[in-house]
Design a protein around this motif. Structure first.
Motif, PDB file in Angstrom:
ATOM      1  N   HIS A 217      67.940  74.496  53.674  1.00  0.00           N
ATOM      2  CA  HIS A 217      67.603  73.394  52.779  1.00  0.00           C
ATOM      3  C   HIS A 217      66.109  73.064  52.829  1.00  0.00           C
ATOM      4  O   HIS A 217      65.460  73.199  53.862  1.00  0.00           O
ATOM      5  N   ASP A 388      65.965  68.901  48.971  1.00  0.00           N
ATOM      6  CA  ASP A 388      67.279  68.496  49.490  1.00  0.00           C
ATOM      7  C   ASP A 388      67.238  67.270  50.392  1.00  0.00           C
ATOM      8  O   ASP A 388      68.149  66.456  50.375  1.00  0.00           O
ATOM      9  N   SER A 439      72.554  76.267  50.799  1.00  0.00           N
ATOM     10  CA  SER A 439      71.588  75.792  49.802  1.00  0.00           C
ATOM     11  C   SER A 439      71.569  76.667  48.557  1.00  0.00           C
ATOM     12  O   SER A 439      71.098  76.246  47.498  1.00  0.00           O
ATOM     13  N   ARG A 476      73.336  68.803  45.439  1.00  0.00           N
ATOM     14  CA  ARG A 476      72.570  69.053  46.660  1.00  0.00           C
ATOM     15  C   ARG A 476      73.116  68.254  47.842  1.00  0.00           C
ATOM     16  O   ARG A 476      73.091  68.721  48.979  1.00  0.00           O
TER      17      ARG A 476
END
Length: 521
Positions: A217, A388, A439, A476
């Motif tokens: 992330h 994120d 991610s 996210r």
């Protein structure tokens, strides 16, 4: 009238198409022409080739010489075609044997003395040659660059004379034994002197860094100067797993075409790029008349660290938006289009205001409301949506710094080695489950992999409505919660995982970067 055909390869982006060098000697006034879309360095090769042939003890043909680089619609750049042109001229004038020239792909720049010089961007060519079972003829200076390709057939010489003697059977060169070079590669890499345990306190930020590493992330640290943002960012690499062989080759290809040194000792280390905030959009994304990779692509499979994020020009930061999602950069020019990979992990750091002390417990902020507003507006909403995690890094208390607060320093004070083991385990599990890190989960697979129960859905609905979160942020948050659950070996995402994931989205909770902001101090 004589004709010789030699094979070589061009370099366009990270691809390396085959190029046929056709050398034709005919009657007429002596002249030397190169056709086939050559750029300046290729056109100048005729002068290098003439001197190299003469100084190597051969005769330069006094004929009308036409060299065609086919296909003609592919741009030809650099001095990599020198050796192929020289071999073509000598073969066409029957000074060397034609029997073996079709067995090789010739690549190398020629000095006026006839010595061979290394070329840039050889690694992409070597990878293609390996797949197509071709044999390269290169200079000795280029061997280390391609030593990672075990099944490549390659011959190497120091000069044009060495190559000609081999082709004429006078002095046969032995194939390069790449295995002995491969043994010199230290898979372990050099020991990193940095360790996350060096960071005193900041257990919340260190926990966030572990989660970011475990799921790939992106993360933004914000806080007052000296709170440890840069120190934390520089230690992300210490808790990430080493590159595998394919990833390391991908990184090496980008370095090769950028004419950067490939460090054999750290071949499996992830790249860490930290451009200055004065960097232009072209230096970040890549470009130029002959498009070259930028910092984004040089961070491929590694980390792109942007310190003092709002100090970057807003137009520069906006170019990050597409690569953060597509993991590639496409550079278009009138003549051609080049695509470079850009699967990087973004980590950024910033102050809460221009002076840096907004919300600080010790120093008062001296910025006006207008200054703070302008400072924040440098970061667009769409860019923040794509990051994120937004993590506030509070100033460390003096007793923690000097070591008097033993309890605080013992909280979450694992070493980089311990955290890396957990991160590697998490990566392996994610790759096995969905073929990528959390991610990078496709939105089509999101509902299945990041499924949540009804209570969590109701909770997320309320949070989205209260904070005005976009669908992108919602996705996210789910991916982040999935990583948090994975670190605890949970099959399903729980409400506590979602709550923790939302705690790392602090910039979404207010128009201010500080949730408690109520005006300039």
């Amino acid at each position: 009238m004589s004709l010789a055909i030699i094979k070589t390869r061009a370099q366009i982006g990270i691809s390396s198409p085959i190029v046929t060098v056709e050398v034709h000697l005919s009657k007429g006034l002596p002249g030397f022409s190169i056709v086939g879309l050559p750029e300046t360095a290729v056109k100048e090769s005729k002068d290098r080739v003439r001197s190299a042939i003469i100084n190597s003890g051969y005769e330069f043909p006094l004929s009308k010489i036409i060299v065609n680089l086919a296909p003609a619609d592919i741009p030809k750049e650099g001095a990599r075609f020198d050796l192929a042109i020289a071999i073509g001229l000598l073969a066409a004038s029957r000074q060397i044997s034609n029997n073996k020239i079709n067995e090789y792909i010739f690549l190398g720049e020629l000095a006026l003395t006839g010595d061979l010089r290394k070329i840039k961007g050889l690694l992409p060519t070597a990878l293609v040659a390996s797949k197509k079972n071709e044999c390269l003829f290169i200079t000795n200076d280029n061997i280390s660059e391609i030593s990672f390709i075990e099944d490549l057939k390659v011959f190497a010489g120091k000069s044009l004379q060495d190559v000609c003697n081999h082709l004429n059977g006078i002095s046969i060169l032995e194939p390069v034994d790449l295995k002995k070079y491969i043994k010199n590669i230290i898979k372990k890499g050099s020991e990193n002197k940095l360790d996350i345990s060096d960071v005193k306190g900041q257990y919340h930020a260190k926990r966030a860094l572990e989660i970011a590493a475990a799921g790939g992330h992106s993360i933004l640290f914000y806080g007052s100067p000296g709170s440890g943002k840069t120190m934390l960012a520089s230690r992300l690499n210490t808790i990430l797993p080493k590159l595998n062989k394919q990833e390391a080759l991908d990184v090496a290809v980008i370095k090769s075409i950028s004419n950067q040194k490939i460090d054999v000792d750290n071949f499996f280390e992830r790249p860490f790029r930290s451009p200055h905030h004065t960097a232009s959009a072209v230096s970040l994304v890549g470009g130029g008349s002959s498009p070259k990779p930028g910092e984004i692509s040089l961070s491929h499979h590694g980390i792109l660290f942007l310190d003092e994020l709002p100090e970057f020009d807003r137009a520069v930061l906006e170019v990050l938006r597409e690569p953060l999602e597509s993991h590639k950069v496409t550079i278009s020019r009138a003549a051609r289009q080049v695509e470079y990979p850009a699967k990087f992990q973004l980590i950024a750091a910033m102050n809460p205001c221009p002076c840096g002390y907004l919300g600080d417990e010790i120093k008062a902020c001296k910025c006006s409301d207008l200054q703070i507003k302008r400072y924040r507006q440098k970061l667009s909403g769409p860019l923040l949506d794509r990051i994120d995690m937004h993590v506030e890094v509070l100033a460390v208390k003096s007793d923690t710094i000097v070591g008097l607060d033993k309890e605080s320093n013992n909280i979450y004070n694992e070493s980089s080695k311990d955290i890396r083991e957990k991160v590697i385990k998490s990566h392996d599990f994610q790759i096995k489950r969905q073929g990528c890190l959390n991610s990078q989960i496709d939105n089509k697979k999101l509902e299945a992999i990041c499924a949540i129960d009804e209570d969590s859905k109701v909770f997320m609905k309320k949070v989205m409505e209260k904070l005005g979160l976009s669908a992108r942020v919602y996705h996210r948050v789910l991916k982040l919660a999935r990583t948090i659950a994975d670190l605890q070996n949970k099959k399903l995402i729980e409400l506590s995982d979602i709550s923790e994931a939302l705690s790392y989205r602090s910039l979404d909770k207010s128009d201010s970067y500080n949730p408690n902001y109520s005006g300039a101090g």
